[in-house]
Design a protein around this motif. Structure first.
Motif, PDB file in Angstrom:
ATOM      1  N   MET A 202       0.817  -1.205   0.000  1.00 39.07           N
ATOM      2  CA  MET A 202       0.000   0.000   0.000  1.00 39.07           C
ATOM      3  C   MET A 202       0.857   1.265   0.000  1.00 39.07           C
ATOM      4  O   MET A 202       0.603   2.201  -0.761  1.00 39.07           O
ATOM      5  CB  MET A 202      -0.922  -0.010   1.230  1.00 39.07           C
ATOM      6  CG  MET A 202      -1.790   1.217   1.372  1.00 39.07           C
ATOM      7  SD  MET A 202      -3.009   1.087   2.722  1.00 39.07           S
ATOM      8  CE  MET A 202      -1.918   1.005   4.156  1.00 39.07           C
ATOM      9  N   PRO A 232      -5.505   1.466  -3.205  1.00 38.91           N
ATOM     10  CA  PRO A 232      -6.684   1.642  -2.348  1.00 38.91           C
ATOM     11  C   PRO A 232      -7.894   2.175  -3.089  1.00 38.91           C
ATOM     12  O   PRO A 232      -9.026   1.999  -2.636  1.00 38.91           O
ATOM     13  CB  PRO A 232      -6.209   2.639  -1.278  1.00 38.91           C
ATOM     14  CG  PRO A 232      -5.041   3.336  -1.883  1.00 38.91           C
ATOM     15  CD  PRO A 232      -4.386   2.344  -2.791  1.00 38.91           C
ATOM     16  N   MET A 283     -11.485   1.034   6.257  1.00 39.44           N
ATOM     17  CA  MET A 283     -10.587   1.442   5.175  1.00 39.44           C
ATOM     18  C   MET A 283     -11.039   2.720   4.479  1.00 39.44           C
ATOM     19  O   MET A 283     -10.412   3.176   3.529  1.00 39.44           O
ATOM     20  CB  MET A 283     -10.467   0.315   4.150  1.00 39.44           C
ATOM     21  CG  MET A 283      -9.832  -0.956   4.696  1.00 39.44           C
ATOM     22  SD  MET A 283      -8.153  -0.715   5.317  1.00 39.44           S
ATOM     23  CE  MET A 283      -7.240  -0.554   3.771  1.00 39.44           C
ATOM     24  N   TYR A 287      -6.332   9.207   2.139  1.00 35.69           N
ATOM     25  CA  TYR A 287      -5.053   8.535   1.925  1.00 35.69           C
ATOM     26  C   TYR A 287      -4.068   9.622   1.498  1.00 35.69           C
ATOM     27  O   TYR A 287      -4.206  10.202   0.419  1.00 35.69           O
ATOM     28  CB  TYR A 287      -5.179   7.456   0.849  1.00 35.69           C
ATOM     29  CG  TYR A 287      -5.932   6.228   1.317  1.00 35.69           C
ATOM     30  CD1 TYR A 287      -5.272   5.039   1.579  1.00 35.69           C
ATOM     31  CD2 TYR A 287      -7.311   6.276   1.521  1.00 35.69           C
ATOM     32  CE1 TYR A 287      -5.958   3.909   2.030  1.00 35.69           C
ATOM     33  CE2 TYR A 287      -8.013   5.155   1.967  1.00 35.69           C
ATOM     34  CZ  TYR A 287      -7.322   3.983   2.220  1.00 35.69           C
ATOM     35  OH  TYR A 287      -8.006   2.871   2.666  1.00 35.69           O
ATOM     36  N   TYR A 289      -0.504  11.244   0.530  1.00 33.54           N
ATOM     37  CA  TYR A 289       0.750  10.908  -0.149  1.00 33.54           C
ATOM     38  C   TYR A 289       1.685  12.107  -0.139  1.00 33.54           C
ATOM     39  O   TYR A 289       1.273  13.231  -0.426  1.00 33.54           O
ATOM     40  CB  TYR A 289       0.488  10.518  -1.608  1.00 33.54           C
ATOM     41  CG  TYR A 289      -0.299   9.248  -1.786  1.00 33.54           C
ATOM     42  CD1 TYR A 289       0.327   8.047  -2.102  1.00 33.54           C
ATOM     43  CD2 TYR A 289      -1.687   9.242  -1.638  1.00 33.54           C
ATOM     44  CE1 TYR A 289      -0.399   6.878  -2.266  1.00 33.54           C
ATOM     45  CE2 TYR A 289      -2.427   8.081  -1.798  1.00 33.54           C
ATOM     46  CZ  TYR A 289      -1.776   6.903  -2.113  1.00 33.54           C
ATOM     47  OH  TYR A 289      -2.503   5.747  -2.274  1.00 33.54           O
ATOM     48  N   LEU A 294       2.760   6.895   0.208  1.00 40.36           N
ATOM     49  CA  LEU A 294       1.668   7.023   1.166  1.00 40.36           C
ATOM     50  C   LEU A 294       2.244   7.182   2.572  1.00 40.36           C
ATOM     51  O   LEU A 294       3.025   6.347   3.032  1.00 40.36           O
ATOM     52  CB  LEU A 294       0.776   5.781   1.109  1.00 40.36           C
ATOM     53  CG  LEU A 294      -0.468   5.795   2.003  1.00 40.36           C
ATOM     54  CD1 LEU A 294      -1.454   6.853   1.544  1.00 40.36           C
ATOM     55  CD2 LEU A 294      -1.125   4.420   2.005  1.00 40.36           C
ATOM     56  N   HIS A 296       0.013   8.347   5.291  1.00 38.56           N
ATOM     57  CA  HIS A 296      -1.061   8.193   6.286  1.00 38.56           C
ATOM     58  C   HIS A 296      -2.291   7.691   5.555  1.00 38.56           C
ATOM     59  O   HIS A 296      -2.650   8.217   4.497  1.00 38.56           O
ATOM     60  CB  HIS A 296      -1.348   9.527   6.975  1.00 38.56           C
ATOM     61  CG  HIS A 296      -2.203   9.408   8.193  1.00 38.56           C
ATOM     62  ND1 HIS A 296      -1.779   8.786   9.346  1.00 38.56           N
ATOM     63  CD2 HIS A 296      -3.480   9.824   8.450  1.00 38.56           C
ATOM     64  CE1 HIS A 296      -2.737   8.836  10.254  1.00 38.56           C
ATOM     65  NE2 HIS A 296      -3.772   9.453   9.730  1.00 38.56           N
ATOM     66  N   ALA A 297      -2.946   6.678   6.124  1.00 39.07           N
ATOM     67  CA  ALA A 297      -4.013   6.006   5.374  1.00 39.07           C
ATOM     68  C   ALA A 297      -5.291   5.872   6.176  1.00 39.07           C
ATOM     69  O   ALA A 297      -5.262   5.727   7.403  1.00 39.07           O
ATOM     70  CB  ALA A 297      -3.545   4.619   4.928  1.00 39.07           C
ATOM     71  N   ALA A 298      -6.397   5.910   5.431  1.00 40.41           N
ATOM     72  CA  ALA A 298      -7.717   5.550   5.963  1.00 40.41           C
ATOM     73  C   ALA A 298      -8.054   6.300   7.249  1.00 40.41           C
ATOM     74  O   ALA A 298      -8.312   5.708   8.292  1.00 40.41           O
ATOM     75  CB  ALA A 298      -7.790   4.035   6.183  1.00 40.41           C
ATOM     76  N   ARG A 314     -13.180   6.652  -0.563  1.00 47.58           N
ATOM     77  CA  ARG A 314     -11.753   6.801  -0.273  1.00 47.58           C
ATOM     78  C   ARG A 314     -11.231   8.018  -1.037  1.00 47.58           C
ATOM     79  O   ARG A 314     -11.575   8.215  -2.203  1.00 47.58           O
ATOM     80  CB  ARG A 314     -10.973   5.544  -0.672  1.00 47.58           C
ATOM     81  CG  ARG A 314     -11.383   4.323   0.142  1.00 47.58           C
ATOM     82  CD  ARG A 314     -10.680   3.056  -0.291  1.00 47.58           C
ATOM     83  NE  ARG A 314     -11.186   1.893   0.443  1.00 47.58           N
ATOM     84  CZ  ARG A 314     -10.825   0.642   0.197  1.00 47.58           C
ATOM     85  NH1 ARG A 314      -9.945   0.389  -0.767  1.00 47.58           N
ATOM     86  NH2 ARG A 314     -11.335  -0.352   0.904  1.00 47.58           N
ATOM     87  N   GLU A 316      -8.003  10.524  -2.130  1.00 47.45           N
ATOM     88  CA  GLU A 316      -6.562  10.700  -2.348  1.00 47.45           C
ATOM     89  C   GLU A 316      -6.172  12.146  -2.058  1.00 47.45           C
ATOM     90  O   GLU A 316      -6.825  13.082  -2.522  1.00 47.45           O
ATOM     91  CB  GLU A 316      -6.225  10.350  -3.797  1.00 47.45           C
ATOM     92  CG  GLU A 316      -4.803  10.678  -4.205  1.00 47.45           C
ATOM     93  CD  GLU A 316      -4.583  10.602  -5.698  1.00 47.45           C
ATOM     94  OE1 GLU A 316      -3.550  11.104  -6.172  1.00 47.45           O
ATOM     95  OE2 GLU A 316      -5.455  10.052  -6.409  1.00 47.45           O
ATOM     96  N   SER A 318      -2.615  14.271  -2.243  1.00 44.87           N
ATOM     97  CA  SER A 318      -1.205  14.166  -2.654  1.00 44.87           C
ATOM     98  C   SER A 318      -0.533  15.535  -2.635  1.00 44.87           C
ATOM     99  O   SER A 318      -1.086  16.521  -3.152  1.00 44.87           O
ATOM    100  CB  SER A 318      -1.100  13.582  -4.073  1.00 44.87           C
ATOM    101  OG  SER A 318      -1.635  12.280  -4.128  1.00 44.87           O
TER     102      SER A 318
END
Length: 535
Positions: A202, A232, A283, A287, A289, A294, A296-298, A314, A316, A318
């Motif tokens: 991931m 993801p 999840m 997310y 980036y 990545l 830090h997630a979810a 979800r 993104e 970035s």
């Protein structure tokens, strides 16, 4: 004004090293921090090995074919607070990750490296026990390189530059097992490696996916097997419902944010793809980036609670190194802090429509799923009431006009006319309790006549059914108990009804429905995906 004396204050090396072992790393983030260094060193291959010897001692080796280091470079790399990298976009940022991530799990860290040009490999080692015993910052340097480490270096970078990170005296990876060589310890280590594989897949998805041109290609192997990219957002299957590229005031830089809604589980082309998507409420979220990695997630960053109806969404987020200071990137490169305006913009503007649409699609799918699951859930109730119907007795009801629902009710008060829902059995035997989506006026239940039997139709779309019935659909006794109560209420209503009380009973059903709707507001949303994957 008196003179100010400057005094050099050198921290105690042992206490400092021991203290920095507790910077909050978990195993997955620690290894990822070391992989960051390999990618920063322009490696195209990273090989990770986690193994135990016959005594149960764990060793970790991370080998890469990056640019490598000479003696000066090794010393600088092992220095706490090592010099800033020349490339500000580097995944390595603070000069602490190699040391703090490693010593969070081991007491001896070695770095083996070979620069280009045919130079010999050198090894530098921080041994915490050696430092503590001598009470000095004693970095050990040698040309007598660990044989296994050198073998790994030659495997991943034959005859060329590269580096190996080596952990020995690993004391914090597993719990204390009475037999460190036994099956429980082995299974625990295998589990940790499995979690590490998923984490790397991931974290470095954009580097691992050869079709993703946002990051250069890097091959990562763990215990001899390639780590495969995990997306993801399941692009190609999900729908991009919102995107924006705002700029952060005062930074001269911007970031990208995209919201994706994933298909429901049953909408995936096959079960394997649905499983790979890891659909679960845990999840959902942002997310984040940094430089295509990545960090830090979810997580909704405190904006919302994770509820099942947000499972499909979800997002993104970035950005590049230019926003490190603006987003207050932490030492583990694992968390950012958004200013109040940006946080509010995300919560109250950008995410509003995607959350509403994700909720709509989730609930639409849940309606179908609940209807499907409720189809057989009331069979036991129907059988139970059928066996007791004659014994229970009660009012006699005859249908006089099936088109209008007019019936004649004969009970202890006399004979009266009223209106009931006239229905047909949706399957054999379902003549007493019938789950339905079309109960009049959204009521929780309504008395009915089904195939000449006194019955109740229960609204599967009412919040009470969703939050109380659905979590218990697999519990026959619980469902029978609730069904029997509601059927009994309807049966008793018919036994007590008169021309004067019929309207009062209808009003009571409205009031019961309203009260139950309010009472279940605080109950958790049931996650009806039986095979949903945990985060």
């Amino acid at each position: 004004m008196s003179d100010i004396e400057s005094i050099v204050s050198i921290p105690d090396p042992g206490r400092t090293m021991e203290g920095l072992r507790d910077t909050g790393y978990n195993f997955e983030t620690a290894v990822a921090d070391l992989v960051d260094n390999s990618i920063a060193a322009e490696a195209t291959k990273v090989d990770i090995q986690v193994a135990r010897d016959f005594r149960g001692n764990i060793r970790l080796l991370i080998s890469d074919n990056g640019i490598g280091m000479d003696k000066k470079g090794l010393v600088q790399a092992m220095q706490y607070g090592s010099p800033r990298r020349p490339d500000p976009a580097s995944l390595g940022k603070f000069g602490l990750g190699l040391k703090t991530a490693s010593t969070a799990f081991c007491r001896r860290l070695s770095l083996i490296s070979r620069p280009s040009g045919g130079a010999v490999a050198l090894m530098a080692t921080w041994d915490l026990d050696h430092v503590i015993d001598n009470r000095q910052w004693l970095l050990q340097m040698t040309e007598e390189v660990d044989s296994e480490g050198l073998e790994k270096l030659d495997d991943v970078a034959p005859g060329s530059s590269g580096t190996v990170v080596l952990w020995d005296k690993v004391d914090r990876l597993l719990k204390n097992y009475q037999d460190p060589t036994g099956a429980p310890a082995r299974k625990a280590l295998d589990k940790r490696c499995g979690e590490l594989r998923e984490h790397l897949a991931m974290i470095y998805q954009r580097f691992l996916d050869v079709n993703d041109k946002r990051a250069r290609d890097v091959e990562i192997r763990l215990n001899g097997k390639p780590v495969l990219a995990w997306d993801p957002f399941q692009k190609g299957l999900s729908e991009l419902v919102a995107e924006d590229s705002p700029r952060v005031e005062g930074s001269g830089a911007g970031f990208q944010v995209r919201a994706y809604i994933l298909p429901r589980r049953e909408e995936f082309p096959d079960d394997e793809q649905a499983k790979a998507a890891k659909l679960s409420s845990g999840m959902q979220g942002l997310y984040i980036y940094r430089e295509e990695r990545l960090i830090h997630a979810a997580d909704w960053l405190g904006m919302y609670q994770k509820e099942p109806h947000g499972t499909l969404l979800r997002v993104e987020f970035s950005f590049d190194h230019k926003l490190d200071d603006a987003f207050h990137l932490d030492i583990k490169k694992s968390q950012i802090i958004l200013n109040e305006d940006l946080w509010g913009w995300l919560k109250d503007q950008f995410l509003t429509a995607p959350r509403r649409e994700a909720d709509r699609r989730y609930r639409q799918g849940k309606k179908k799923e609940i209807s499907k699951r409720s189809k057989d859930a009331h069979d036991a109730s129907n059988n139970s009431i059928r066996n007791k119907e004659a014994e229970i007795g009660g009012a006699r009801v005859n249908v006089t006009n099936p088109d209008t629902g007019e019936v004649t009710v004969t009970n202890g008060q006399g004979t009266f006319k009223t209106i009931l829902k006239i229905s047909s059995a949706s399957k054999p035997g379902e003549v007493y309790v019938q789950p339905a989506e079309d109960v009049a006026d959204g009521l929780l239940f309504e008395p009915a006549m089904i195939e000449q039997h006194k019955a109740v139709r229960i609204n599967t779309q009412h919040p009470y059914y969703h939050k109380v019935y659905v979590p218990n659909l697999n519990s026959s006794v619980t469902i029978q108990g609730m069904d029997s109560l509601i059927w009994a209420i309807c049966s008793a209503e018919l036994s007590a009804t008169t021309d004067k009380t019929a309207e009062a009973f209808r009003d009571m059903r409205y009031e019961v429905t309203r009260i139950l709707r309010k009472l279940v507001e605080g109950l958790p949303e049931p996650d009806t995906d039986d095979n949903s994957d945990a985060p």
